[in-house]
Design a protein around this motif. Sequence first.
Motif, short mmCIF file in Angstrom:
data_model
loop_
_atom_site.label_atom_id
_atom_site.label_comp_id
_atom_site.label_asym_id
_atom_site.label_seq_id
_atom_site.Cartn_x
_atom_site.Cartn_y
_atom_site.Cartn_z
N ILE A 1 0.84 -1.21 0.00
CA ILE A 1 0.00 0.00 0.00
C ILE A 1 0.87 1.26 0.00
O ILE A 1 0.63 2.21 -0.74
CB ILE A 1 -0.95 0.00 1.21
CG1 ILE A 1 -2.01 -1.10 1.04
CG2 ILE A 1 -1.63 1.36 1.37
CD1 ILE A 1 -2.92 -1.29 2.23
N MET A 2 1.93 1.25 0.82
CA MET A 2 2.79 2.42 0.91
C MET A 2 3.53 2.68 -0.40
O MET A 2 3.56 3.80 -0.91
CB MET A 2 3.80 2.25 2.05
CG MET A 2 4.75 3.43 2.21
SD MET A 2 5.92 3.20 3.57
CE MET A 2 4.87 3.48 4.97
N SER A 3 4.11 1.64 -0.97
CA SER A 3 4.91 1.79 -2.18
C SER A 3 4.03 2.22 -3.36
O SER A 3 4.36 3.16 -4.09
CB SER A 3 5.61 0.46 -2.49
OG SER A 3 6.52 0.62 -3.54
N GLU A 4 2.89 1.55 -3.53
CA GLU A 4 1.99 1.91 -4.63
C GLU A 4 1.35 3.28 -4.39
O GLU A 4 1.17 4.06 -5.33
CB GLU A 4 0.92 0.83 -4.79
CG GLU A 4 1.48 -0.48 -5.34
CD GLU A 4 0.50 -1.65 -5.25
OE1 GLU A 4 -0.60 -1.47 -4.68
OE2 GLU A 4 0.84 -2.73 -5.76
N GLY A 5 1.04 3.57 -3.13
CA GLY A 5 0.44 4.86 -2.80
C GLY A 5 1.39 6.01 -3.04
O GLY A 5 1.02 7.05 -3.60
N MET A 6 2.64 5.84 -2.62
CA MET A 6 3.63 6.90 -2.85
C MET A 6 3.88 7.09 -4.34
O MET A 6 4.08 8.23 -4.80
CB MET A 6 4.94 6.58 -2.12
CG MET A 6 4.90 6.89 -0.65
SD MET A 6 6.58 6.96 0.03
CE MET A 6 6.22 7.30 1.75
N SER A 7 3.86 6.01 -5.10
CA SER A 7 4.03 6.13 -6.56
C SER A 7 2.94 7.01 -7.14
O SER A 7 3.18 7.82 -8.04
CB SER A 7 3.98 4.75 -7.23
OG SER A 7 5.19 4.06 -7.02
N HIS A 8 1.73 6.87 -6.60
CA HIS A 8 0.60 7.70 -7.05
C HIS A 8 0.87 9.18 -6.79
O HIS A 8 0.48 10.04 -7.59
CB HIS A 8 -0.67 7.26 -6.33
CG HIS A 8 -1.84 8.18 -6.52
ND1 HIS A 8 -2.58 8.22 -7.69
CD2 HIS A 8 -2.39 9.11 -5.70
CE1 HIS A 8 -3.53 9.13 -7.57
NE2 HIS A 8 -3.44 9.68 -6.37
N LEU B 1 -8.62 18.42 1.34
CA LEU B 1 -8.47 17.61 2.55
C LEU B 1 -8.52 16.12 2.24
O LEU B 1 -7.77 15.33 2.82
CB LEU B 1 -9.57 17.98 3.57
CG LEU B 1 -9.58 17.17 4.87
CD1 LEU B 1 -8.27 17.34 5.63
CD2 LEU B 1 -10.77 17.58 5.74
N GLN B 2 -9.39 15.73 1.32
CA GLN B 2 -9.53 14.31 0.96
C GLN B 2 -8.21 13.76 0.42
O GLN B 2 -7.77 12.67 0.81
CB GLN B 2 -10.64 14.14 -0.07
CG GLN B 2 -10.99 12.69 -0.35
CD GLN B 2 -12.14 12.54 -1.33
OE1 GLN B 2 -12.62 13.52 -1.90
NE2 GLN B 2 -12.59 11.31 -1.53
N LYS C 1 -5.65 11.03 2.20
CA LYS C 1 -5.22 9.84 1.47
C LYS C 1 -3.68 9.74 1.52
O LYS C 1 -3.13 8.66 1.73
CB LYS C 1 -5.69 9.89 0.02
CG LYS C 1 -5.35 8.61 -0.76
CD LYS C 1 -5.85 8.65 -2.19
CE LYS C 1 -5.44 7.37 -2.92
NZ LYS C 1 -5.80 7.37 -4.34
N TYR C 2 -3.01 10.89 1.32
CA TYR C 2 -1.55 10.88 1.39
C TYR C 2 -1.08 10.45 2.78
O TYR C 2 -0.19 9.60 2.92
CB TYR C 2 -0.99 12.27 1.06
CG TYR C 2 0.50 12.37 1.21
CD1 TYR C 2 1.36 11.73 0.31
CD2 TYR C 2 1.07 13.06 2.27
CE1 TYR C 2 2.73 11.78 0.46
CE2 TYR C 2 2.46 13.13 2.43
CZ TYR C 2 3.28 12.48 1.52
OH TYR C 2 4.64 12.54 1.67
N CYS C 3 -1.68 11.02 3.82
CA CYS C 3 -1.30 10.65 5.19
C CYS C 3 -1.58 9.17 5.47
O CYS C 3 -0.87 8.53 6.25
CB CYS C 3 -2.03 11.52 6.20
SG CYS C 3 -1.44 13.24 6.26
#
Length: 326
Positions: free
Chosen positions: A136-143, A156-157, A161-163
Motif C-alpha cells: 500500500i505504501m509503495s503503490e500509494g507513494m508512486s501515485h 483535505l480528501q 489519502k496521502y497521510c
Amino acid sequence: MQSPKSNPIENLDIDLAYQKAILGSVSRTFALTIPLLPPEMEKVVGNTYLLCRIVDTIEDAADLSPETKQTLSKLFLDAVLDKLPVQLFVDPCLQELKGYDNQDELDLITHTPTVLRILHTCSSADQVAVSHCISIMSEGMSHFHGKQTESGLRDLQEFEKYCYVVAGVVGELLTSIFRNHSAKFAINIQGHEALSVAFGQALQMTNILKDSPEDNARGVSWKPGNMTQAELLKIAYQKLQDSMSYILLIPKEEAGVRRFCFLAFGLAVMTLSKIAARKQFDHKDEVKLSRKTVMAFYAFTKVAVGSDALMKLFFHNASSPLRKAL
C-alpha cells in the motif's frame, strides 16, 4: 574436504546487529522507541521501519524524476514480495542515487538483502502484514510522486489519502502485529480498528507541519492548498484524541507496547503544541523538541503507561497550547 555449514542462528544474530545499528543511524527517535517492544515485536517493527525508510529515501531523492521514482518503487515492492531477486532493485537504485548525500540511507539500501532475510524469519502472519503495508505504501507513494507542487495537495480528501498511504497504513500494520502477539489486545481492538489509522495519520501530520518550511524552500507542499494552518491543527488534534483512545485499548500488562505508542504520541503532542504556539516559523529546528525534553518524557512514560488517568492528564496539559489555537 567440505566447508563447514554456516550457522543460521549465528547469521541471524549478525543480521539483527546490523538492523539495530542502522536503525540508530537513520532514526534517533525510533531507535529509542522500538527497543521498548517485546523481542519478537521489536524484530518485525524494526524491520518494517527500515523497509519503509527505503521507500521514503526514494521519495525524498529530489534529483529523481517521478518516473524514475515509480520504477524504483515497483522494483523494491517486487523484491519484498519475492517476485524478483533483490539485487535487481539494489543495483539500479544505487546507480540512480549516486549523487545522494545521506550515506546511512545509501548503506541501508545496499543492505536490503539483509533486511529481507530478517523479514523471512518472522512469523508468516507478521510477514503477510508487512507485505500488505509495504504494498500500500509503495503503490500509494508512486501515485503521489507526480503531485509534488508548490501549491500543495488538492484538498483535505487528497491530504488524508496521502497521510494514509505514508503513515495510516503503518498504524494498521502495528495493530496487526500487536494483535498477532497479544490475545487481549486482539479482543480490545475489535470494532475500533479505525483508531489505528488516526494514530499513524496524527504522527504524519505532525511531520508535515514541522517540515513545511524546508518543503516550501524546495518548492513542495504536502498540505492541502485550500486550508489554513489553524484548520490543519484542528484536524491533527482530533486525530490525537483518537490516538489516545487507541493507546488506552492496549492492555496495561503490555507495558512495552503501550510505552512504544505513548512515546511517539507524546512527542507528537508536544511538537504540535509548539507549532500552535507560534504564528510562523522559518525552520523546523524552531519547533524541534530539545533532547532534554525528549529524555524527560522518555523517563515519564515508564510510570505513565501504568495509569490511564496519568496518560490522559499528560495529554490534557501538553495539548493546552494546541487547544487555544483552535
